[in-house]
Enzyme design. Structure first.
Site, short mmCIF file in Angstrom:
data_model
loop_
_atom_site.label_atom_id
_atom_site.label_comp_id
_atom_site.label_asym_id
_atom_site.label_seq_id
_atom_site.Cartn_x
_atom_site.Cartn_y
_atom_site.Cartn_z
N LYS A 83 0.97 -1.10 0.02
CA LYS A 83 -0.18 0.04 -0.07
C LYS A 83 0.79 1.25 -0.04
O LYS A 83 2.12 1.30 0.50
CB LYS A 83 -0.89 -0.06 1.36
N ARG B 142 -10.26 -11.77 2.06
CA ARG B 142 -10.91 -12.71 1.45
C ARG B 142 -10.09 -14.12 1.58
O ARG B 142 -10.77 -15.16 1.60
CB ARG B 142 -11.41 -12.31 0.00
N1 BES Z 1 -8.45 -3.71 4.40
C1 BES Z 1 -8.50 -3.50 3.13
C2 BES Z 1 -9.65 -2.53 2.49
C3 BES Z 1 -9.84 -1.23 3.06
C4 BES Z 1 -8.90 -0.31 2.57
C5 BES Z 1 -10.60 -1.01 4.31
C6 BES Z 1 -9.25 1.11 3.05
C7 BES Z 1 -10.67 0.46 4.69
C8 BES Z 1 -10.06 1.40 3.88
C9 BES Z 1 -8.44 -4.58 2.08
O1 BES Z 1 -7.51 -5.76 2.61
C10 BES Z 1 -7.93 -4.17 0.92
O2 BES Z 1 -6.56 -3.66 0.90
N2 BES Z 1 -8.73 -4.27 -0.29
C11 BES Z 1 -8.21 -3.76 -1.28
C12 BES Z 1 -8.86 -4.79 -2.46
C13 BES Z 1 -8.34 -4.56 -3.77
C14 BES Z 1 -6.84 -4.86 -3.81
C15 BES Z 1 -9.17 -5.41 -4.80
C16 BES Z 1 -9.00 -2.27 -1.72
O3 BES Z 1 -10.09 -2.08 -1.08
O4 BES Z 1 -8.19 -1.40 -2.22
MN MN Z 2 -5.78 -5.44 1.98
#
Ligand code: BES
Ligand code: MN
Ligand code: ZN
Length: 508
Positions: free
Chosen positions: A281, A355
């Site tokens: 990230k 997931r």
């Molecule tokens: N925990 C995150 C989702 C999230 C992101 C929650 C920002 C709250 C704020 C999850 O693990 C994630 O990173 N999801 C990705 C999925 C994507 C790579 C398909 C997302 O939402 O960007």
């Molecule tokens: Mn994530």
């Protein structure tokens, strides 16, 4: 905190502060009217002089109140009578308890059950009072060298005008206190930093709940070796890049008359820190990924509430706990893993890790032949785009279950919104190399995450709550909210009520 209920003459009530809700341009409510009569129209005069405007959320402290038993009065504006609905009522509660928490008081008395609210009974208002009181006194200052002065409030008496409503207020307060404590627990777990709240820490928390439960809660912790034996490779894969070992936490509560009653299962995503893994990230706000275990926190908070309420239900609570870090052993984009169910997954993005831990946990839930399964997860940033910070996203493979979850959210005022889980979305998960991919591309990210989970939930009624937008607040107010403990607890209590009506119908 305690919430005694009283129905006597409010003028005589000896309390450090009596809280009186007041509508704009309307007659005083019963308790306020009695106080007004006994105090040479203190309340009415303050309004007439313009010293107090009863706009929604306005508060005015009257530090002396001659002629009445209370040491102080606190007027709380409820806005216009016709416009006062649930959200206004709760806004007024939050304003009142914020003001109370700032005063040097050990106890106070509130007359909020006087407020007329279409469709909501005394029971509900009392519950909301108890929950709001817990919210207001919550502090997280464990790591501050100089703790700020903690609110002393330890008891909020509910002044109920109609005798016949006392039992309902008592029951509402009992549930509200349990939920309030569950929410507090979830908030604290959520707020703890990733260097303390690790997967093993979450497991210890489950053990601690069991130890405090007088045998009502049984816990089993699956460590990495146990998961290896089981074949939970997907859950394990997420934690591979971390020094912190992953855990699958299993908690069982057997409260139904029959041990054979099919249990309801709650599952929480417990990613204690989410760097994204090799699909790293960006740096901004990375600290907030400590909140990526808020699903797990809400499940543990719900356990706490359930242990206090003791419903006649059989329940299973599962937490999938791991830390998502990049390192030499970490999962890589393109890797293919074999899930516990046997389906293979091509991991196209290691940041879609929630997931991956949940799919094996859903498969694990099958062994309990559940009556229903609900998973709770901070799963997608897309949920924030779609719904903002007010509603949790709901996806389900069963419309009856979806309605039950929506209803519970409505009752608890911890609401969710139903998104479609249509077949047409499933093809976004097609993979050239495995049974499915772990991401579905930019469109409808919350739905395709739900689609992914649905492939592992085909053997039971299942619902998924995406709490990415509701589990915590950012900015100056940064901190976990404890949502959706209220919804989850209500969902379970509603199932107990269902079982009771079926039982009664049988006896007739
Ligand atoms: N925990 C995150 C989702 C999230 C992101 C929650 C920002 C709250 C704020 C999850 O693990 C994630 O990173 N999801 C990705 C999925 C994507 C790579 C398909 C997302 O939402 O960007
Ligand atoms: Mn994530
Ligand atoms: Zn995550």
């Amino acid at each position: 905190m305690e919430f005694p209920v009283q129905t006597g003459n409010p003028v005589k009530v000896e309390t450090a502060c009596l809280v009186l809700p007041v509508f704009e341009a309307s007659d005083l409510l019963p308790t306020a009217a009695k106080l007004d009569d006994a105090s040479e129209r203190l309340v009415g005069q303050l309004i007439e002089r313009g010293d107090f405007e009863a706009k929604l959320g306005n508060v005015l402290l009257i530090p002396f109140a001659p002629g009445v038993g209370a040491d102080r009065l606190l007027l709380v504006g409820m806005g216009e009578r016709e416009k006062c609905l649930e959200s206004g009522f709760i806004k007024a509660l939050d304003a009142a308890f914020k003001a109370l928490a700032e005063l040097p008081l050990d106890e106070a008395t509130v007359a909020f059950t006087d407020v007329p609210l279409p469709g909501r009974n005394c029971d509900w208002k009392a519950r909301m009072v108890a929950e709001a009181a817990h919210r207001a006194v919550y502090r997280f200052d464990r790591f501050k060298s100089e703790a700020s002065a903690a609110p002393r409030l330890a008891a909020i008496a509910l002044q109920v005008s109609e005798n016949g409503n006392a039992a309902a207020a008592r029951e509402g307060a009992r549930i509200g206190k349990a939920v309030g404590e569950g929410v507090t627990h979830a908030r604290t777990l959520g707020n703890l930093p990733g260097n303390i709240c690790t997967p093993s820490y979450l497991a210890d928390q489950a053990q601690a709940l069991a130890e405090s439960s007088d045998g009502a809660l049984k816990v089993e912790i699956l460590d990495e070796e146990a998961m290896e034996q089981l074949g939970a490779n997907s859950l394990l894969a997420v934690g591979r890049g971390s020094e912190e070992p992953s855990r699958l936490i299993v908690m069982r509560y057997q409260g139904a008359d029959s041990a054979d009653d099919a249990p309801h299962v709650l599952i929480g995503k417990g990613i204690t820190f989410d760097t994204g893994g090799i699909s790293l990230k960006p740096g901004a706000n990375l600290d907030e990924t400590k909140f990526d275990m808020c699903g797990a926190a809400s499940v543990l908070g719900t356990v706490k509430a359930i242990l206090a309420i003791k419903p006649k239900l059989n329940l299973v609570f599962l937490v999938a706990a791991a830390e998502n870090m990049p390192d030499g052993r970490a999962l890589k984009p393109g890797d293919i893993i074999k899930t516990l169910k046997g389906l293979t997954v091509e991991v196209l993005n290691t940041d879609a890790e929630g997931r991956l831990v949940l799919c094996d946990t859903l498969t694990y839930a099958e062994r309990f032949t559940p009556a229903s399964v609900i998973d709770v997860a901070t799963l997608t940033g897309a949920a924030i785009v779609a719904l903002g910070h007010h509603a949790s996203g709901l996806l389900a493979n069963d419309d009856d279950l979806a309605l039950d979850v929506l209803d519970a959210g409505q009752t608890a005022w911890d609401r969710a919104w139903h998104l479609p889980l249509w077949d047409e979305y499933q093809q976004q998960l097609d993979s050239n190399f495995a049974d499915l991919a772990n991401i579905g591309g930019p469109p409808a990210g919350t739905i395709t995450a739900g689609c992914f989970l649905s492939r592992f939930a085909d053997n039971f009624p299942w619902a998924h709550l995406d709490i990415a937008g509701t589990a915590w607040q950012t900015g100056k107010q940064k901190g976990a909210t404890g949502r959706p403990v209220g919804l989850l607890t209500q969902y379970l209590l509603d199932r107990e009520e269902d079982a009771r009506s079926i039982e009664n119908a049988r006896e007739m």
